[in-house]
Design a protein around this motif. Structure first.
Motif, PDB file in Angstrom:
ATOM      1  N   THR A 212       6.170 -17.456   8.593  1.00  0.00           N
ATOM      2  CA  THR A 212       5.485 -18.762   8.866  1.00  0.00           C
ATOM      3  C   THR A 212       5.239 -19.140  10.185  1.00  0.00           C
ATOM      4  OG1 THR A 212       7.390 -20.022   8.513  1.00  0.00           O
ATOM      5  CG2 THR A 212       6.183 -19.603   6.672  1.00  0.00           C
ATOM      6  N   LEU A 213       4.431 -20.017  10.659  1.00  0.00           N
ATOM      7  CA  LEU A 213       4.270 -20.830  11.802  1.00  0.00           C
ATOM      8  C   LEU A 213       4.303 -22.091  11.583  1.00  0.00           C
ATOM      9  CD1 LEU A 213       3.859 -20.359  14.867  1.00  0.00           C
ATOM     10  CD2 LEU A 213       1.448 -19.947  14.624  1.00  0.00           C
ATOM     11  N   SER A 214       5.064 -22.891  12.545  1.00  0.00           N
ATOM     12  CA  SER A 214       4.984 -24.418  12.509  1.00  0.00           C
ATOM     13  C   SER A 214       4.189 -24.905  13.674  1.00  0.00           C
ATOM     14  CB  SER A 214       6.380 -24.869  12.546  1.00  0.00           C
ATOM     15  OG  SER A 214       6.954 -24.622  11.037  1.00  0.00           O
ATOM     16  N   SER A 215       3.465 -25.683  13.525  1.00  0.00           N
ATOM     17  CA  SER A 215       2.564 -26.168  14.627  1.00  0.00           C
ATOM     18  C   SER A 215       3.496 -26.991  15.532  1.00  0.00           C
ATOM     19  CB  SER A 215       1.641 -27.176  14.265  1.00  0.00           C
ATOM     20  OG  SER A 215       1.053 -27.894  15.216  1.00  0.00           O
ATOM     21  N   PRO A 216       3.326 -26.786  16.883  1.00  0.00           N
ATOM     22  CA  PRO A 216       4.245 -27.592  17.784  1.00  0.00           C
ATOM     23  C   PRO A 216       3.916 -29.146  17.791  1.00  0.00           C
ATOM     24  CG  PRO A 216       2.860 -26.172  19.209  1.00  0.00           C
ATOM     25  CD  PRO A 216       2.781 -25.945  17.557  1.00  0.00           C
ATOM     26  N   LEU A 217       2.630 -29.483  17.447  1.00  0.00           N
ATOM     27  CA  LEU A 217       2.243 -30.782  17.665  1.00  0.00           C
ATOM     28  C   LEU A 217       2.676 -31.628  16.381  1.00  0.00           C
ATOM     29  CD1 LEU A 217      -1.408 -30.254  18.578  1.00  0.00           C
ATOM     30  CD2 LEU A 217       0.503 -31.197  20.035  1.00  0.00           C
ATOM     31  N   HIS A 218       2.261 -31.494  14.968  1.00  0.00           N
ATOM     32  CA  HIS A 218       2.636 -32.160  14.013  1.00  0.00           C
ATOM     33  C   HIS A 218       3.330 -31.615  12.992  1.00  0.00           C
ATOM     34  CE1 HIS A 218       0.047 -35.179  15.542  1.00  0.00           C
ATOM     35  NE2 HIS A 218      -0.929 -34.191  15.873  1.00  0.00           N
ATOM     36  N   LYS A 219       3.993 -30.000  13.219  1.00  0.00           N
ATOM     37  CA  LYS A 219       4.948 -29.406  12.390  1.00  0.00           C
ATOM     38  C   LYS A 219       4.109 -29.024  11.203  1.00  0.00           C
ATOM     39  CE  LYS A 219       7.941 -30.226  15.556  1.00  0.00           C
ATOM     40  NZ  LYS A 219       7.424 -29.894  17.136  1.00  0.00           N
ATOM     41  N   GLN A 220       2.937 -28.944  11.180  1.00  0.00           N
ATOM     42  CA  GLN A 220       2.316 -28.363   9.508  1.00  0.00           C
ATOM     43  C   GLN A 220       2.754 -26.734   9.690  1.00  0.00           C
ATOM     44  OE1 GLN A 220       0.438 -30.012  12.046  1.00  0.00           O
ATOM     45  NE2 GLN A 220      -0.027 -31.985  10.673  1.00  0.00           N
ATOM     46  N   VAL A 221       3.161 -26.368   8.331  1.00  0.00           N
ATOM     47  CA  VAL A 221       3.602 -25.017   8.251  1.00  0.00           C
ATOM     48  C   VAL A 221       2.532 -23.983   7.970  1.00  0.00           C
ATOM     49  CG1 VAL A 221       5.458 -23.372   7.358  1.00  0.00           C
ATOM     50  CG2 VAL A 221       6.093 -25.656   8.111  1.00  0.00           C
TER      51      VAL A 221
ATOM     52  N   GLY B 295       4.134 -22.381  18.795  1.00  0.00           N
ATOM     53  CA  GLY B 295       4.649 -22.920  17.728  1.00  0.00           C
ATOM     54  C   GLY B 295       6.065 -21.842  17.251  1.00  0.00           C
ATOM     55  N   LEU B 296       7.041 -22.620  16.213  1.00  0.00           N
ATOM     56  CA  LEU B 296       8.164 -22.140  15.679  1.00  0.00           C
ATOM     57  C   LEU B 296       7.861 -21.007  14.577  1.00  0.00           C
ATOM     58  CD1 LEU B 296      10.197 -25.359  15.793  1.00  0.00           C
ATOM     59  CD2 LEU B 296      10.180 -23.463  17.457  1.00  0.00           C
ATOM     60  N   VAL B 297       8.259 -19.895  14.668  1.00  0.00           N
ATOM     61  CA  VAL B 297       8.313 -18.776  13.791  1.00  0.00           C
ATOM     62  C   VAL B 297       9.589 -19.081  12.714  1.00  0.00           C
ATOM     63  CG1 VAL B 297       8.272 -16.237  13.360  1.00  0.00           C
ATOM     64  CG2 VAL B 297       7.034 -17.091  15.080  1.00  0.00           C
ATOM     65  N   GLY B 298       9.080 -18.983  11.490  1.00  0.00           N
ATOM     66  CA  GLY B 298      10.154 -18.782  10.471  1.00  0.00           C
ATOM     67  C   GLY B 298       9.766 -18.107   9.134  1.00  0.00           C
ATOM     68  N   SER B 299      10.461 -18.442   8.164  1.00  0.00           N
ATOM     69  CA  SER B 299       9.859 -18.053   6.749  1.00  0.00           C
ATOM     70  C   SER B 299      10.194 -19.256   5.642  1.00  0.00           C
ATOM     71  CB  SER B 299      10.651 -17.038   6.507  1.00  0.00           C
ATOM     72  OG  SER B 299      11.992 -16.981   6.365  1.00  0.00           O
ATOM     73  N   ARG B 300       9.343 -18.965   4.731  1.00  0.00           N
ATOM     74  CA  ARG B 300       9.657 -19.645   3.309  1.00  0.00           C
ATOM     75  C   ARG B 300       9.231 -18.633   2.228  1.00  0.00           C
ATOM     76  NH1 ARG B 300       6.099 -25.130   3.230  1.00  0.00           N
ATOM     77  NH2 ARG B 300       7.309 -26.450   4.939  1.00  0.00           N
ATOM     78  N   GLY B 301      10.574 -18.728   1.415  1.00  0.00           N
ATOM     79  CA  GLY B 301      10.424 -17.566   0.332  1.00  0.00           C
ATOM     80  C   GLY B 301      10.392 -15.963   0.802  1.00  0.00           C
ATOM     81  N   GLY B 302      10.564 -15.840   2.085  1.00  0.00           N
ATOM     82  CA  GLY B 302      10.366 -14.404   2.214  1.00  0.00           C
ATOM     83  C   GLY B 302       8.895 -14.181   3.003  1.00  0.00           C
ATOM     84  N   VAL B 303       8.231 -15.491   3.240  1.00  0.00           N
ATOM     85  CA  VAL B 303       6.999 -15.208   3.722  1.00  0.00           C
ATOM     86  C   VAL B 303       7.098 -15.595   5.127  1.00  0.00           C
ATOM     87  CG1 VAL B 303       4.399 -16.120   3.669  1.00  0.00           C
ATOM     88  CG2 VAL B 303       5.660 -15.601   1.562  1.00  0.00           C
TER      89      VAL B 303
ATOM     90  N   LEU C 129       1.866 -16.913   7.781  1.00  0.00           N
ATOM     91  CA  LEU C 129       1.122 -16.227   8.810  1.00  0.00           C
ATOM     92  C   LEU C 129       0.394 -14.980   8.304  1.00  0.00           C
ATOM     93  CD1 LEU C 129       3.766 -15.590  11.718  1.00  0.00           C
ATOM     94  CD2 LEU C 129       1.399 -16.649  11.893  1.00  0.00           C
ATOM     95  N   THR C 130       0.463 -14.546   6.879  1.00  0.00           N
ATOM     96  CA  THR C 130      -0.248 -13.689   6.308  1.00  0.00           C
ATOM     97  C   THR C 130      -1.654 -14.015   5.767  1.00  0.00           C
ATOM     98  OG1 THR C 130       1.009 -14.161   4.137  1.00  0.00           O
ATOM     99  CG2 THR C 130       2.085 -12.399   5.733  1.00  0.00           C
ATOM    100  N   THR C 131      -1.553 -15.104   5.452  1.00  0.00           N
ATOM    101  CA  THR C 131      -3.030 -15.885   4.881  1.00  0.00           C
ATOM    102  C   THR C 131      -3.589 -16.896   5.680  1.00  0.00           C
ATOM    103  OG1 THR C 131      -2.140 -17.674   3.751  1.00  0.00           O
ATOM    104  CG2 THR C 131      -2.263 -15.318   2.470  1.00  0.00           C
ATOM    105  N   GLY C 132      -2.816 -17.663   6.681  1.00  0.00           N
ATOM    106  CA  GLY C 132      -3.325 -18.512   7.366  1.00  0.00           C
ATOM    107  C   GLY C 132      -3.507 -19.993   6.850  1.00  0.00           C
ATOM    108  N   ARG C 133      -2.969 -19.985   5.606  1.00  0.00           N
ATOM    109  CA  ARG C 133      -2.930 -21.138   4.583  1.00  0.00           C
ATOM    110  C   ARG C 133      -1.920 -22.167   5.011  1.00  0.00           C
ATOM    111  NH1 ARG C 133      -0.533 -22.549   0.032  1.00  0.00           N
ATOM    112  NH2 ARG C 133       0.654 -20.594  -0.178  1.00  0.00           N
ATOM    113  N   CYS C 134      -2.366 -23.167   5.287  1.00  0.00           N
ATOM    114  CA  CYS C 134      -1.343 -24.594   5.585  1.00  0.00           C
ATOM    115  C   CYS C 134      -0.663 -24.589   4.335  1.00  0.00           C
ATOM    116  CB  CYS C 134      -1.970 -25.486   5.980  1.00  0.00           C
ATOM    117  SG  CYS C 134      -0.838 -26.743   6.694  1.00  0.00           S
ATOM    118  N   LEU C 135       0.721 -24.454   4.272  1.00  0.00           N
ATOM    119  CA  LEU C 135       1.552 -24.826   3.300  1.00  0.00           C
ATOM    120  C   LEU C 135       1.798 -26.456   2.843  1.00  0.00           C
ATOM    121  CD1 LEU C 135       4.135 -21.965   3.950  1.00  0.00           C
ATOM    122  CD2 LEU C 135       1.887 -22.255   2.681  1.00  0.00           C
TER     123      LEU C 135
END
Length: 115
Positions: free
Chosen positions: A70-79, A60-68, A82-88
């Protein structure tokens, strides 16, 4: 809700083998785990994509949202946070997180599994 069982710390690799913002897959006590090194720290999550059902999260692609971080799935791009595991992107979807640390230059993971 099932109780969580915490297992022993297991060595994965030397810290200097992890590239910044890139994932690696590791087999930890029979569980496929994706480990990431980011500017904000180390993260370990299940390698299984909870939406797509494939073991691909280490790609997956590592990034951030609002300083948090994140990890984007390589399949369907859900973000995922990384600190909570919650899908954004999809309420109620989570990625199992595992504890991770660096001890004496060695990255170690401690699994979290539900019984």
């Amino acid at each position: 809700m099932s109780p969580v069982v915490t297992l022993d710390w297991m060595p994965v690799c030397p810290l200097d083998r992890l590239d910044l913002d890139r994932g690696v897959a590791a087999l930890v006590d029979g569980v496929q785990v994706a480990v990431f090194r980011t500017a904000s720290g180390l993260y370990a999550v299940d390698n299984l994509d909870p939406v797509g059902g494939a073991y691909v999260m280490s790609r997956g692609l590592v990034g951030s949202r609002g300083g948090v971080p994140t990890l984007s799935s390589p399949l369907h791009k859900q973000v995922y946070d990384l600190t909570t595991g919650r899908c954004l992107d999809l309420p109620g979807v989570t990625l199992t997180r595992h504890r991770v640390r660096c001890r004496d230059g060695q990255v170690e993971v401690r699994l979290r599994q539900e019984q």
